[in-house]
Design a protein around this motif. Structure first.
Motif, PDB file in Angstrom:
ATOM      1  N   VAL A  96       0.844  -1.206   0.000  1.00  0.00           N
ATOM      2  CA  VAL A  96       0.000   0.000   0.000  1.00  0.00           C
ATOM      3  C   VAL A  96       0.873   1.247   0.000  1.00  0.00           C
ATOM      4  O   VAL A  96       0.631   2.210  -0.742  1.00  0.00           O
ATOM      5  CB  VAL A  96      -0.970  -0.015   1.200  1.00  0.00           C
ATOM      6  CG1 VAL A  96      -1.610   1.365   1.399  1.00  0.00           C
ATOM      7  CG2 VAL A  96      -2.055  -1.067   0.995  1.00  0.00           C
ATOM      8  N   ALA A  97       1.914   1.242   0.823  1.00  0.00           N
ATOM      9  CA  ALA A  97       2.828   2.382   0.869  1.00  0.00           C
ATOM     10  C   ALA A  97       3.528   2.603  -0.466  1.00  0.00           C
ATOM     11  O   ALA A  97       3.906   3.732  -0.810  1.00  0.00           O
ATOM     12  CB  ALA A  97       3.854   2.180   1.978  1.00  0.00           C
ATOM     13  N   ALA A  98       3.672   1.515  -1.250  1.00  0.00           N
ATOM     14  CA  ALA A  98       4.315   1.614  -2.562  1.00  0.00           C
ATOM     15  C   ALA A  98       3.330   2.006  -3.656  1.00  0.00           C
ATOM     16  O   ALA A  98       3.711   2.084  -4.824  1.00  0.00           O
ATOM     17  CB  ALA A  98       4.975   0.283  -2.915  1.00  0.00           C
ATOM     18  N   GLY A  99       2.070   2.226  -3.275  1.00  0.00           N
ATOM     19  CA  GLY A  99       1.076   2.673  -4.240  1.00  0.00           C
ATOM     20  C   GLY A  99       0.223   1.594  -4.856  1.00  0.00           C
ATOM     21  O   GLY A  99      -0.463   1.835  -5.860  1.00  0.00           O
ATOM     22  N   ALA A 100       0.208   0.407  -4.267  1.00  0.00           N
ATOM     23  CA  ALA A 100      -0.591  -0.682  -4.819  1.00  0.00           C
ATOM     24  C   ALA A 100      -2.074  -0.333  -4.810  1.00  0.00           C
ATOM     25  O   ALA A 100      -2.576   0.299  -3.878  1.00  0.00           O
ATOM     26  CB  ALA A 100      -0.344  -1.971  -4.032  1.00  0.00           C
ATOM     27  N   ASP A 101      -2.776  -0.777  -5.840  1.00  0.00           N
ATOM     28  CA  ASP A 101      -4.183  -0.454  -6.037  1.00  0.00           C
ATOM     29  C   ASP A 101      -5.076  -1.445  -5.291  1.00  0.00           C
ATOM     30  O   ASP A 101      -5.069  -2.637  -5.606  1.00  0.00           O
ATOM     31  CB  ASP A 101      -4.491  -0.500  -7.539  1.00  0.00           C
ATOM     32  CG  ASP A 101      -5.915  -0.101  -7.883  1.00  0.00           C
ATOM     33  OD1 ASP A 101      -6.685   0.222  -6.965  1.00  0.00           O
ATOM     34  OD2 ASP A 101      -6.236  -0.122  -9.090  1.00  0.00           O
ATOM     35  N   PRO A 102      -5.888  -0.966  -4.329  1.00  0.00           N
ATOM     36  CA  PRO A 102      -6.765  -1.888  -3.607  1.00  0.00           C
ATOM     37  C   PRO A 102      -7.956  -2.357  -4.426  1.00  0.00           C
ATOM     38  O   PRO A 102      -8.689  -3.251  -4.002  1.00  0.00           O
ATOM     39  CB  PRO A 102      -7.231  -1.043  -2.418  1.00  0.00           C
ATOM     40  CG  PRO A 102      -7.249   0.353  -2.957  1.00  0.00           C
ATOM     41  CD  PRO A 102      -6.050   0.424  -3.864  1.00  0.00           C
ATOM     42  N   ASN A 103      -8.154  -1.761  -5.597  1.00  0.00           N
ATOM     43  CA  ASN A 103      -9.325  -2.074  -6.420  1.00  0.00           C
ATOM     44  C   ASN A 103      -8.991  -2.909  -7.649  1.00  0.00           C
ATOM     45  O   ASN A 103      -9.880  -3.186  -8.457  1.00  0.00           O
ATOM     46  CB  ASN A 103      -9.995  -0.777  -6.881  1.00  0.00           C
ATOM     47  CG  ASN A 103     -10.320   0.145  -5.726  1.00  0.00           C
ATOM     48  OD1 ASN A 103     -10.911  -0.280  -4.739  1.00  0.00           O
ATOM     49  ND2 ASN A 103      -9.913   1.400  -5.823  1.00  0.00           N
ATOM     50  N   ALA A 104      -7.728  -3.327  -7.801  1.00  0.00           N
ATOM     51  CA  ALA A 104      -7.315  -4.048  -9.010  1.00  0.00           C
ATOM     52  C   ALA A 104      -7.967  -5.431  -9.048  1.00  0.00           C
ATOM     53  O   ALA A 104      -7.691  -6.272  -8.190  1.00  0.00           O
ATOM     54  CB  ALA A 104      -5.794  -4.174  -9.045  1.00  0.00           C
ATOM     55  N   PRO A 105      -8.822  -5.711 -10.050  1.00  0.00           N
ATOM     56  CA  PRO A 105      -9.528  -6.993 -10.090  1.00  0.00           C
ATOM     57  C   PRO A 105      -8.697  -8.098 -10.737  1.00  0.00           C
ATOM     58  O   PRO A 105      -7.863  -7.847 -11.606  1.00  0.00           O
ATOM     59  CB  PRO A 105     -10.749  -6.679 -10.953  1.00  0.00           C
ATOM     60  CG  PRO A 105     -10.265  -5.615 -11.893  1.00  0.00           C
ATOM     61  CD  PRO A 105      -9.264  -4.799 -11.113  1.00  0.00           C
ATOM     62  N   ASP A 106      -8.954  -9.325 -10.312  1.00  0.00           N
ATOM     63  CA  ASP A 106      -8.311 -10.474 -10.945  1.00  0.00           C
ATOM     64  C   ASP A 106      -9.264 -11.085 -11.970  1.00  0.00           C
ATOM     65  O   ASP A 106     -10.281 -10.476 -12.334  1.00  0.00           O
ATOM     66  CB  ASP A 106      -7.852 -11.486  -9.896  1.00  0.00           C
ATOM     67  CG  ASP A 106      -9.002 -12.190  -9.181  1.00  0.00           C
ATOM     68  OD1 ASP A 106     -10.185 -11.920  -9.501  1.00  0.00           O
ATOM     69  OD2 ASP A 106      -8.732 -13.014  -8.290  1.00  0.00           O
TER      70      ASP A 106
END
Length: 209
Positions: free
Chosen positions: A57-67
């Motif tokens: 999260v601190a690195a900017g990862a997207d919490p909404n990225a779907p698989d």
């Protein structure tokens, strides 16, 4: 695939926080995907690897990225019921309206599974829509009754949803309310809760979204 990306995926899946940091420092992309389109953050969430998720999260990862199954890190928190993971993702700005493959938001699977702590926290700490209706025509309240076991955890989930303003008169696509489902399934405690809620709301017999 960049070898650092593969290392990041493997580290996130294993919850190896140091290896996650090392892979990111070496140039791995936070939004790299595995064969099922799962990002490192989604893999960390699936394993409830809190520290690894926080680093991502601190690195900017997207919490909404779907698989490939339309699951995302945020949606999966409702499935696992992890309150600590839910809170770890909040700073990343999750989309509270994001829908899973059934058209449901994170609150609905949490209610179905009787994740009391998660339901309590997500209702108190976010603006999630309590009466969201999925493609099956079910709200979180309906799903807690229809797919729940009628026990103490689901009774508490129903209490929390009603306290948050869930409409006890909203019916499913066939016009059956949560109260009626509770009666049909023999869930006496849930039926009492829902009947009382209908009485408090005026007992006007409304049904349907």
């Amino acid at each position: 695939m960049n070898p650092h990306d593969r290392l990041l995926l493997d580290a996130a899946r294993a919850g190896d926080t140091d290896a996650v940091r090392a892979a990111l420092a070496a140039g791995a992309a936070p939004e790299t995907r595995d064969e099922d389109l799962r990002t490192p953050l989604l893999l960390a969430v699936l394993g409830d690897h809190l520290r690894a998720a926080e680093v991502l999260v601190a690195a900017g990862a997207d919490p909404n990225a779907p698989d490939s199954r339309a699951d995302s890190p945020w949606l999966v928190t409702g499935v696992t019921g992890s309150v600590r993971m839910m809170r770890a993702l909040l700073p990343a700005g999750p989309d509270l309206t994001q829908r899973n493959r059934f058209g449901g938001i994170s609150l609905i699977p949490a209610a179905e599974r009787g994740h009391v702590g998660y339901v309590r926290a997500v209702l108190a700490e976010t603006d999630v829509r309590v009466d969201h209706v999925n493609r099956l025509g079910w709200t979180a309240l309906l799903e807690a009754v229809i797919l729940g076991d009628g026990g103490s955890r689901h009774e508490e989930v129903v209490r929390l949803l009603l306290a948050a303003g869930a409409d006890p008169w909203l019916a499913d696509s066939e016009g059956v309310t949560a109260y009626e489902h509770a009666v049909r399934r023999g869930f006496a405690g849930l039926a009492r809760l829902l009947a009382a809620a209908q009485d408090r709301s005026g007992g006007d017999g409304r049904s349907g979204p």
